[in-house]
Scaffold this motif. Structure first.
Motif, PDB file in Angstrom:
ATOM      1  N   ASP A  67       0.874  -1.160   0.000  1.00  0.00           N
ATOM      2  CA  ASP A  67       0.000   0.000   0.000  1.00  0.00           C
ATOM      3  C   ASP A  67       0.919   1.220   0.000  1.00  0.00           C
ATOM      4  O   ASP A  67       1.479   1.609   1.037  1.00  0.00           O
ATOM      5  N   ASN A  68       1.111   1.822  -1.156  1.00  0.00           N
ATOM      6  CA  ASN A  68       2.146   2.843  -1.280  1.00  0.00           C
ATOM      7  C   ASN A  68       1.798   4.162  -0.616  1.00  0.00           C
ATOM      8  O   ASN A  68       2.694   4.931  -0.262  1.00  0.00           O
ATOM      9  N   ARG A  69       0.515   4.442  -0.429  1.00  0.00           N
ATOM     10  CA  ARG A  69       0.175   5.633   0.353  1.00  0.00           C
ATOM     11  C   ARG A  69       0.623   5.445   1.803  1.00  0.00           C
ATOM     12  O   ARG A  69       1.175   6.371   2.422  1.00  0.00           O
ATOM     13  N   ALA A  70       0.412   4.248   2.343  1.00  0.00           N
ATOM     14  CA  ALA A  70       0.879   3.957   3.703  1.00  0.00           C
ATOM     15  C   ALA A  70       2.402   3.999   3.771  1.00  0.00           C
ATOM     16  O   ALA A  70       2.977   4.445   4.782  1.00  0.00           O
ATOM     17  N   VAL A  71       3.066   3.570   2.697  1.00  0.00           N
ATOM     18  CA  VAL A  71       4.528   3.639   2.645  1.00  0.00           C
ATOM     19  C   VAL A  71       4.998   5.088   2.751  1.00  0.00           C
ATOM     20  O   VAL A  71       5.911   5.419   3.516  1.00  0.00           O
ATOM     21  N   GLY A  72       4.373   5.976   1.991  1.00  0.00           N
ATOM     22  CA  GLY A  72       4.751   7.388   2.024  1.00  0.00           C
ATOM     23  C   GLY A  72       4.499   8.021   3.378  1.00  0.00           C
ATOM     24  O   GLY A  72       5.313   8.819   3.867  1.00  0.00           O
ATOM     25  N   ARG A  73       3.373   7.680   3.995  1.00  0.00           N
ATOM     26  CA  ARG A  73       3.078   8.219   5.322  1.00  0.00           C
ATOM     27  C   ARG A  73       4.098   7.720   6.348  1.00  0.00           C
ATOM     28  O   ARG A  73       4.523   8.461   7.237  1.00  0.00           O
ATOM     29  N   THR A  74       4.501   6.460   6.205  1.00  0.00           N
ATOM     30  CA  THR A  74       5.521   5.910   7.106  1.00  0.00           C
ATOM     31  C   THR A  74       6.838   6.664   6.955  1.00  0.00           C
ATOM     32  O   THR A  74       7.498   7.017   7.954  1.00  0.00           O
ATOM     33  N   ALA A  75       7.221   6.936   5.703  1.00  0.00           N
ATOM     34  CA  ALA A  75       8.458   7.680   5.463  1.00  0.00           C
ATOM     35  C   ALA A  75       8.380   9.076   6.069  1.00  0.00           C
ATOM     36  O   ALA A  75       9.345   9.568   6.679  1.00  0.00           O
ATOM     37  N   GLY A  76       7.228   9.733   5.934  1.00  0.00           N
ATOM     38  CA  GLY A  76       7.067  11.060   6.506  1.00  0.00           C
ATOM     39  C   GLY A  76       7.152  11.052   8.026  1.00  0.00           C
ATOM     40  O   GLY A  76       7.807  11.911   8.639  1.00  0.00           O
ATOM     41  N   TYR A  77       6.508  10.065   8.633  1.00  0.00           N
ATOM     42  CA  TYR A  77       6.543   9.957  10.094  1.00  0.00           C
ATOM     43  C   TYR A  77       7.975   9.743  10.585  1.00  0.00           C
ATOM     44  O   TYR A  77       8.432  10.413  11.528  1.00  0.00           O
ATOM     45  N   LEU A  78       8.678   8.824   9.944  1.00  0.00           N
ATOM     46  CA  LEU A  78      10.039   8.521  10.382  1.00  0.00           C
ATOM     47  C   LEU A  78      10.975   9.705  10.176  1.00  0.00           C
ATOM     48  O   LEU A  78      11.799  10.027  11.042  1.00  0.00           O
ATOM     49  N   LEU A  79      10.841  10.367   9.018  1.00  0.00           N
ATOM     50  CA  LEU A  79      11.730  11.499   8.753  1.00  0.00           C
ATOM     51  C   LEU A  79      11.465  12.625   9.744  1.00  0.00           C
ATOM     52  O   LEU A  79      12.400  13.215  10.317  1.00  0.00           O
TER      53      LEU A  79
END
Length: 344
Positions: free
Chosen positions: A170-182
């Motif tokens: 789920d690439n939207r969830a992937v992007g949100r995960t990257a944003g949270y971590l960054l």
């Protein structure tokens, strides 16, 4: 066809639950009968003594299902690794009776992708590919499926057209995960972060960007996101984009590489001596991103197992061939968050 002594075709049809015409087609090895139906007919013929067991085995040797994997060519090491995994799987015996081949085509060109799908569709039973979300590609999928071909999308899905399955995250969830971590790793409330993407023609990259932007806006409103630069998964383009970003934004605190070819970004960060000051998150665990993690140039790699991607695609094709639900028995594909301390 075996001699018609003993039980007649009508008896075989009754036992196997099909029409006499179907029995005739199976015993005479004519096309147009599903594999599972043919197997049922041959087993009934053997049970009734119409066909010896040895002859049944000889008759029921289905040809391998021919599938083609199409991946973008270029300098993306993860896609190169995925291609190697496909080739390795094709060379190893499996219970799927599938003959798989992998081809690399020019990236980001829907016309070339469409042409390649049509060309390979002439001989292949199924095609698995990293989709470009474009009307030309959707039309090609529709035409192939009308011809009885099976289509699976890998890593990046496509909207607006029915197809057999999607194998990816789920690439939207992937992007949100990257944003949270960054946002958490920067430990700052102000500053700028940059997005480097391959191309929005890939739905995966568009969805990752959307997820990243939404999370940053919700949770880290004081941090500004610089408009995405498209690097087309090319290490040279990514390098020059990063050099330009570093020169233009002295308050740059993070980079999220939505696509691949992180080596260009890492090179620019290393040359600038700012690699340890800027949080760098990217995709695809390969030999180069492993090295960047160990060097503290990259902070996090988000990845998905190429082995599971390939095995899931083969399992889906096998399910379709056997008349089962496409996703029956297919393993979960999970998002993996890799840092230096948990490198596999």
């Amino acid at each position: 066809m075996p001699k018609t002594t003993g039980p007649v075709i009508k008896d075989i049809a009754e036992l196997s639950g099909v029409s006499p015409a179907t029995v005739d087609r199976v015993l005479n090895k004519r096309s147009g009968v599903r594999e599972m139906t043919a197997k049922r007919v041959l087993q009934a013929a053997a049970e009734l003594g119409y066909l010896p067991e040895s002859d049944m085995q000889a008759n029921f040797r289905p040809r391998p299902m021919k599938v083609v994997f199409l991946l973008p060519a270029g300098t993306n090491p993860y896609l190169g690794l995925l291609g190697e995994t496909i080739k390795a799987a094709a060379e190893q015996p499996s219970g799927y009776n599938i003959r798989a081949r992998c081809f690399f085509i020019d990236s980001f060109n829907p016309k070339l992708l469409s042409d390649a799908m049509r060309q390979h569709g002439k001989t292949a039973d199924g095609i698995a590919f990293m989709a470009i979300d474009h009307p030309l590609v959707r039309e090609t999928i529709a035409d192939l499926q009308a011809q009885g071909k099976h289509v699976i999308t890998l890593v990046s899905d496509i909207a607006g057209i029915r197809h057999s399955a999607y194998v990816g995250l789920d690439n939207r969830a992937v992007g949100r995960t990257a944003g949270y971590l960054l946002g958490r790793l920067t430990r700052q409330t102000t500053g700028r972060v940059a997005l480097i993407t391959a191309s929005r023609t890939y739905r995966a990259h568009e969805e990752r960007e959307m997820g990243f932007l939404s999370l940053m806006d919700e949770s880290f409103a004081g941090i500004s996101v610089i408009a995405a630069r498209e690097g087309h998964d090319n290490r040279s383009e990514n390098y020059h984009h990063t050099v330009s970003l570093l020169a233009e934004y002295p308050d740059l605190i993070g980079i999220y590489n939505v696509g691949g070819s992180s080596d260009g970004i890492a090179r620019a960060l290393r040359e600038s001596d700012r690699g340890r000051d800027i949080v760098f998150i990217g995709h695809g665990l390969t030999s180069d991103t492993r090295k960047f993690l160990l060097e503290d140039i990259m902070d996090i790699v988000i990845t998905q197992s190429p082995d599971i991607i390939v095995q899931n695609a083969l399992k889906i094709f096998d399910n379709i061939r056997n008349g089962a639900a496409p996703m029956q028995g297919v393993a979960d594909l999970t998002m993996q968050i890799v840092v230096k301390e948990n490198l596999p």
